[in-house]
Structure formats: C-alpha cells, structure tokens
Design an enzyme around this catalytic site. Structure first.
Site, PDB file in Angstrom:
ATOM      1  N   CYS A 105      -6.211 -11.444  -6.445  1.00  0.00           N
ATOM      2  CA  CYS A 105      -4.785 -11.182  -6.305  1.00  0.00           C
ATOM      3  C   CYS A 105      -4.303 -10.388  -7.518  1.00  0.00           C
ATOM      4  O   CYS A 105      -4.676 -10.707  -8.649  1.00  0.00           O
ATOM      5  CB  CYS A 105      -4.040 -12.519  -6.208  1.00  0.00           C
ATOM      6  SG  CYS A 105      -2.258 -12.354  -6.082  1.00  0.00           S
ATOM      7  N   HIS A 147      -3.208 -13.620   3.441  1.00  0.00           N
ATOM      8  CA  HIS A 147      -3.041 -13.695   1.981  1.00  0.00           C
ATOM      9  C   HIS A 147      -1.620 -13.248   1.596  1.00  0.00           C
ATOM     10  O   HIS A 147      -0.934 -13.926   0.826  1.00  0.00           O
ATOM     11  CB  HIS A 147      -4.095 -12.805   1.307  1.00  0.00           C
ATOM     12  CG  HIS A 147      -3.996 -12.778  -0.185  1.00  0.00           C
ATOM     13  ND1 HIS A 147      -4.916 -13.390  -1.004  1.00  0.00           N
ATOM     14  CD2 HIS A 147      -3.082 -12.204  -1.021  1.00  0.00           C
ATOM     15  CE1 HIS A 147      -4.561 -13.197  -2.281  1.00  0.00           C
ATOM     16  NE2 HIS A 147      -3.457 -12.475  -2.301  1.00  0.00           N
ATOM     17  N   GLU A 148      -1.183 -12.110   2.145  1.00  0.00           N
ATOM     18  CA  GLU A 148       0.156 -11.601   1.805  1.00  0.00           C
ATOM     19  C   GLU A 148       1.251 -12.475   2.419  1.00  0.00           C
ATOM     20  O   GLU A 148       2.294 -12.694   1.811  1.00  0.00           O
ATOM     21  CB  GLU A 148       0.316 -10.142   2.250  1.00  0.00           C
ATOM     22  CG  GLU A 148      -0.646  -9.173   1.574  1.00  0.00           C
ATOM     23  CD  GLU A 148      -0.668  -9.269   0.051  1.00  0.00           C
ATOM     24  OE1 GLU A 148       0.380  -9.542  -0.569  1.00  0.00           O
ATOM     25  OE2 GLU A 148      -1.751  -9.079  -0.534  1.00  0.00           O
ATOM     26  N   HIS A 151       2.123 -15.280   0.273  1.00  0.00           N
ATOM     27  CA  HIS A 151       3.041 -14.915  -0.821  1.00  0.00           C
ATOM     28  C   HIS A 151       4.503 -15.077  -0.414  1.00  0.00           C
ATOM     29  O   HIS A 151       5.307 -15.581  -1.191  1.00  0.00           O
ATOM     30  CB  HIS A 151       2.822 -13.458  -1.263  1.00  0.00           C
ATOM     31  CG  HIS A 151       1.747 -13.289  -2.276  1.00  0.00           C
ATOM     32  ND1 HIS A 151       1.791 -13.865  -3.533  1.00  0.00           N
ATOM     33  CD2 HIS A 151       0.581 -12.596  -2.233  1.00  0.00           C
ATOM     34  CE1 HIS A 151       0.710 -13.534  -4.208  1.00  0.00           C
ATOM     35  NE2 HIS A 151      -0.050 -12.764  -3.442  1.00  0.00           N
TER      36      HIS A 151
END
Length: 195
Positions: A105, A147-148, A151
């Site tokens: 990341c 993954h994003e 966030h």
C-alpha cells in the site's frame, strides 16, 4: 498536481468515506490529481483517504500488473489498460474460494504481506458521469478493487493479516507513523506535522 500520500497512523485513513454528489467542488480536478499522484508513486490504485479526503472515491489502473510474466495471457490482457474511477462504490457480493496475494500500500511503504480475498466481486458504482452501474470483476482486478474499497471503509490491508504477522511488522508501522521512512514520492505524516 501530484499530492502527498498520507502515511499510516493518520486518522483520515480510518474514516469511512462520505458519498459524493455530481456538484462536489473540483471533483474532476481531484480525480485527475489522484491519477497523477498514483502514477507518480507507481501504484495501481489510490483512494481519496490516501490524499487526505474522506470520500467514497478511488481510482485504479492495473496496467503495470499486465507485464507480470507469471500471469496467464488472458489475465494479462484483462489487466492491460484497465483504468477506472469508482465513485460511491458499494460491494454487493464477494464470491469464490479465498486466495492469497502479496499486497502492499502506498500509505504503508516497504510493508508487504499475503492477504486472503475472494476472487470475484460484484460492485455497484458510478464513474465520473454519475451513471450508476453494477459490474462483476475477478482475479487481480477484483483484488485491487477490494483493497481500494477497504480504504473508503476505513480498513487497511494490515487489518487482514494474522496477529503474529502484525506483531512482526509493529516496529515498521510505528516508524511509518512517525515519518521515519524514505520514498521516492511525497508523503505526509500525522505524527510529524499534526496535519
């Protein structure tokens, strides 16, 4: 404009992003800056939280993965030129048997760990035109999206690793939070400046 990437330890990385409306100020400029920032840092994805904005917005370009010779041709072809902006995304479904992939990341430099995720996602989102669409993605594209997406939900990939691995990287994470890391891209650290 290249923006500084927010380092691990900053509270903005733990915030759940707010929904966007088409009249959000300077949205096109924010998106363009996010792509420029991501490319400058050699990333394949970047969420608004990583540039200090608590918004349901992330950008992806998986082209760099398409050059990985370990991948099958059809996967390489899917990854090449896959560039997408996700606004107000909502994952509807994650399916399949979890598989491990070594993730990193931009907000947590020099830390990479195997993370288990499901291979297929169904996601509802808008692109810049704010037309809602629902699509199914799989493989590495699905992983980058997950993954994003994490966030914008205030989740980091380090939350998904075993407590033993977390203990092993504790010192590295502390150093990042304190700004004791050197990257070839701009970063901003909460502990250093109080933002």
């Amino acid at each position: 404009m290249i923006l500084p990437i927010i380092g691990y330890g900053d509270p903005v990385l733990r915030k759940i992003g707010e929904e966007l409306t088409p009249d959000y100020p300077n949205l096109k400029e924010i998106i363009a800056n996010m792509y420029e920032t991501m490319y400058n840092a050699s990333g394949v994805g970047l969420a608004a939280e990583q540039v200090g904005l608590s918004l349901r917005l992330f950008v992806i370009d998986t082209t760099p993965f398409s050059e990985d010779d370990d991948l099958e041709d059809n996967e390489q072809n899917k990854l090449k030129g896959f560039k997408r902006t996700f606004i107000n995304a909502k994952i509807i479904k994650e399916e399949g048997e979890e598989w491990a992939f070594n993730e990193g990341c931009l907000s947590i430099p020099d830390v990479r760990e195997d993370v288990y995720r499901k291979p297929t996602v169904t996601i509802e989102y808008c692109e810049e035109d704010f037309v809602m669409k629902t699509e199914v993605f799989d493989g590495l594209i699905a992983r980058v999206i997950q993954h994003e997406y994490d966030h914008i939900e205030g989740i980091l990939f380090t939350d998904k690793i075993s407590s033993l691995k977390k203990r092993l990287i504790q010192k590295k994470l502390k150093n990042i939070a304190e700004g004791k890391t050197f990257q070839d891209y701009r970063m901003k650290f909460f502990a250093k400046k109080g933002r």
